[in-house]
Design a protein around this motif. Structure first.
Motif, PDB file in Angstrom:
ATOM      1  N   HIS A 208       0.921  -1.176   0.088  1.00  0.00           N
ATOM      2  CA  HIS A 208       0.043   0.034  -0.121  1.00  0.00           C
ATOM      3  C   HIS A 208       0.697   1.159  -0.192  1.00  0.00           C
ATOM      4  O   HIS A 208       2.169   1.257  -0.342  1.00  0.00           O
ATOM      5  CB  HIS A 208      -1.002   0.017   1.347  1.00  0.00           C
ATOM      6  CG  HIS A 208      -0.411  -0.441   2.475  1.00  0.00           C
ATOM      7  ND1 HIS A 208       0.519   0.546   2.998  1.00  0.00           N
ATOM      8  CD2 HIS A 208      -0.416  -1.227   3.342  1.00  0.00           C
ATOM      9  CE1 HIS A 208       0.927   0.088   4.081  1.00  0.00           C
ATOM     10  NE2 HIS A 208       0.208  -1.060   4.447  1.00  0.00           N
TER      11      HIS A 208
ATOM     12  N   ARG B 255       4.499   0.799  -1.886  1.00  0.00           N
ATOM     13  CA  ARG B 255       4.486  -0.242  -2.829  1.00  0.00           C
ATOM     14  C   ARG B 255       5.405  -1.702  -2.413  1.00  0.00           C
ATOM     15  O   ARG B 255       5.763  -2.297  -3.257  1.00  0.00           O
ATOM     16  CB  ARG B 255       4.908   0.093  -4.335  1.00  0.00           C
ATOM     17  CG  ARG B 255       3.952   0.798  -4.678  1.00  0.00           C
ATOM     18  CD  ARG B 255       4.241   1.207  -6.446  1.00  0.00           C
ATOM     19  NE  ARG B 255       4.366   0.111  -7.034  1.00  0.00           N
ATOM     20  CZ  ARG B 255       3.235  -0.441  -7.563  1.00  0.00           C
ATOM     21  NH1 ARG B 255       2.143  -0.109  -7.311  1.00  0.00           N
ATOM     22  NH2 ARG B 255       3.465  -1.546  -8.390  1.00  0.00           N
TER      23      ARG B 255
ATOM     24  N   TRP C 121      -5.699   1.465  -2.836  1.00  0.00           N
ATOM     25  CA  TRP C 121      -5.192   0.254  -2.856  1.00  0.00           C
ATOM     26  C   TRP C 121      -5.786  -1.106  -2.618  1.00  0.00           C
ATOM     27  O   TRP C 121      -6.707  -0.980  -1.696  1.00  0.00           O
ATOM     28  CB  TRP C 121      -3.864   0.044  -1.939  1.00  0.00           C
ATOM     29  CG  TRP C 121      -2.858   1.312  -1.924  1.00  0.00           C
ATOM     30  CD1 TRP C 121      -2.971   2.245  -1.620  1.00  0.00           C
ATOM     31  CD2 TRP C 121      -1.609   1.158  -2.846  1.00  0.00           C
ATOM     32  NE1 TRP C 121      -1.764   3.280  -2.137  1.00  0.00           N
ATOM     33  CE2 TRP C 121      -1.092   2.340  -2.843  1.00  0.00           C
ATOM     34  CE3 TRP C 121      -0.968  -0.076  -3.613  1.00  0.00           C
ATOM     35  CZ2 TRP C 121       0.328   2.610  -3.209  1.00  0.00           C
ATOM     36  CZ3 TRP C 121       0.242   0.337  -4.098  1.00  0.00           C
ATOM     37  CH2 TRP C 121       0.740   1.777  -4.063  1.00  0.00           C
TER      38      TRP C 121
ATOM     39  N   THR D 116      -5.837  -3.879  -1.203  1.00  0.00           N
ATOM     40  CA  THR D 116      -4.909  -4.714   0.065  1.00  0.00           C
ATOM     41  C   THR D 116      -5.814  -5.948   0.136  1.00  0.00           C
ATOM     42  O   THR D 116      -4.973  -6.928   0.836  1.00  0.00           O
ATOM     43  CB  THR D 116      -4.943  -3.949   1.139  1.00  0.00           C
ATOM     44  OG1 THR D 116      -6.098  -3.311   1.684  1.00  0.00           O
ATOM     45  CG2 THR D 116      -4.003  -2.612   0.942  1.00  0.00           C
TER      46      THR D 116
ATOM     47  N   ASP E 167      -3.617  -5.823  -4.717  1.00  0.00           N
ATOM     48  CA  ASP E 167      -2.242  -5.359  -4.123  1.00  0.00           C
ATOM     49  C   ASP E 167      -1.971  -6.628  -2.913  1.00  0.00           C
ATOM     50  O   ASP E 167      -1.250  -6.270  -2.198  1.00  0.00           O
ATOM     51  CB  ASP E 167      -2.170  -4.133  -3.655  1.00  0.00           C
ATOM     52  CG  ASP E 167      -2.125  -3.217  -4.644  1.00  0.00           C
ATOM     53  OD1 ASP E 167      -1.192  -3.244  -5.532  1.00  0.00           O
ATOM     54  OD2 ASP E 167      -3.394  -2.406  -4.760  1.00  0.00           O
TER      55      ASP E 167
END
Length: 364
Positions: free
Chosen positions: A242, A282, A315, A317, A326
């Motif tokens: 994230h 990231r 993001w 996640t 992600d």
């Protein structure tokens, strides 16, 4: 992990940000690292503005977005009153005491807190912290978005001397710090005061793996937010990535985390109660419980409010990288991850529960 002088924080071109100039004016050292072994043991230094001792934490994973500081309130004393245009979330590391909150022309409100409490002084309201015990210091940790705000306005005096009251955030409501909780959506708590994050009730979050439980926290109408997460003995969370600036404070348990930018080697950090880490933007990261009790952590995050979105990239996640998200699902992770985890468990005589976690993940 030795503190460095704020004068050494300038960029390669020699130009210095307003936040760096602010740190120099503060006269308090800043620690740069990926990981703090124990926030309860970090050395503190004289801090004139606060009227006490403290230290800034500018960890690598913040990437200039936000910061953190630790400060101490001496026995029976108080910090200096302050107000400012940056948001702040305060976690009570140790001790107990009280805080006064007020706006010019309004009466002061007072609420008490203890070890494990979490709260946020309303934006640009006056506040002052008091130590309620006469024999021991209080230690507070606060995350702020001061770097972004100071660099945005590039005027330190404006950030600390603006008179606008922001009554849409706080207008002296009598129950503002009562600890009442609103539930805007499943898994979210909208509250301005949590008495103890170590015992705060969490909900199951199967999408993050390993039988974990979580609660998202929003406070004081901030654009910052937090979450509390817990996962069982002998398990680990799915890897995910994230944005920068999430300060992960270990509340209980023992384990380690791995972090890595895509395509690069992993870095490994051991943790226990009191540890702090901030994954860079990231960078995939993953948390492993190798101790004898459930592991719980508090994550303080910048610019991630559900109520006030749009300040940064959203993001995925909880969505697999295979579908554009992600998160790395268990079946897609490097087999060496589980091997490393189980080797660590074997050293401690702790039984792995990951077979059950894998089955549950496939059924979810």
């Amino acid at each position: 992990m030795a503190p460095i002088s704020p004068k050494k924080l300038g960029n390669e071109l020699g130009a210095r940000t307003t936040y760096e100039l602010f740190l120099e004016r503060e006269g308090v050292p800043a620690i740069r690292a990926f990981h703090i072994e124990d926030i309860r043991q970090v050395e503190l230094h004289l801090w004139a503005r606060m009227g006490s001792r403290g230290v800034y934490l500018n960890l690598e994973g913040t990437e200039g977005v936000n910061d953190c500081y630790i400060c101490e309130i001496p026995p029976g004393k108080s910090l200096e009153p302050q107000k400012h245009l940056f948001e702040e979330m305060v976690f009570v590391v140790s001790g107990h005491g009280a805080t006064n909150i007020w706006r010019d022309g309004q009466k002061k409100q007072t609420f008490e807190w203890g070890e494990g409490s979490l709260f946020s002084p309303p934006l640009n309201a006056w506040y002052q912290h008091f130590n309620g015990q006469g024999d021991k210091p209080v230690r507070l940790l606060a995350m702020t978005n001061a770097p972004t705000i100071l660099n945005l306005f590039h005027n330190i005096d404006f950030v600390f001397q603006c008179d606008y009251p922001f009554r849409d955030r706080y207008d002296g409501e009598e129950d503002f710090f009562s600890g009442n909780v609103k539930v805007p959506a499943a898994g979210f708590s909208d509250t301005n005061f949590i008495r103890d994050v170590k015992s705060f009730e969490l909900l199951e979050r199967t999408d993050r793996g390993a039988g974990g439980r979580m609660m998202m926290i929003e406070m004081a109408n901030n654009v910052m937010s937090a979450h509390i997460s817990q996962f069982p003995i002998g398990t680990y969370k799915k890897a995910h990535r994230h944005g920068a600036g999430a300060h992960v404070i270990i509340l209980k348990g023992e384990g380690f985390s791995v972090m890595w930018p895509e395509g690069r080697n992993i870095q490994r950090y051991h943790w226990r109660a009191g540890s702090l880490l901030v994954p860079p933007e990231r960078w995939f990261h993953q948390h492993f419980n190798v101790g004898g009790e459930p592991a719980r952590y508090l994550a303080l995050k910048p610019f991630s409010s559900r109520k006030f979105p749009g300040l940064r990239k959203q993001w995925g996640t909880s969505e697999s990288v295979k579908t554009g998200g992600d998160q790395i699902e268990y079946e897609d992770e490097d087999p060496r991850i589980r091997q490393m985890f189980e080797e660590e468990l074997a050293k401690r005589g702790v039984r792995s529960q990951m077979d059950n976690a894998f089955k549950a993940a496939r059924q979810a």
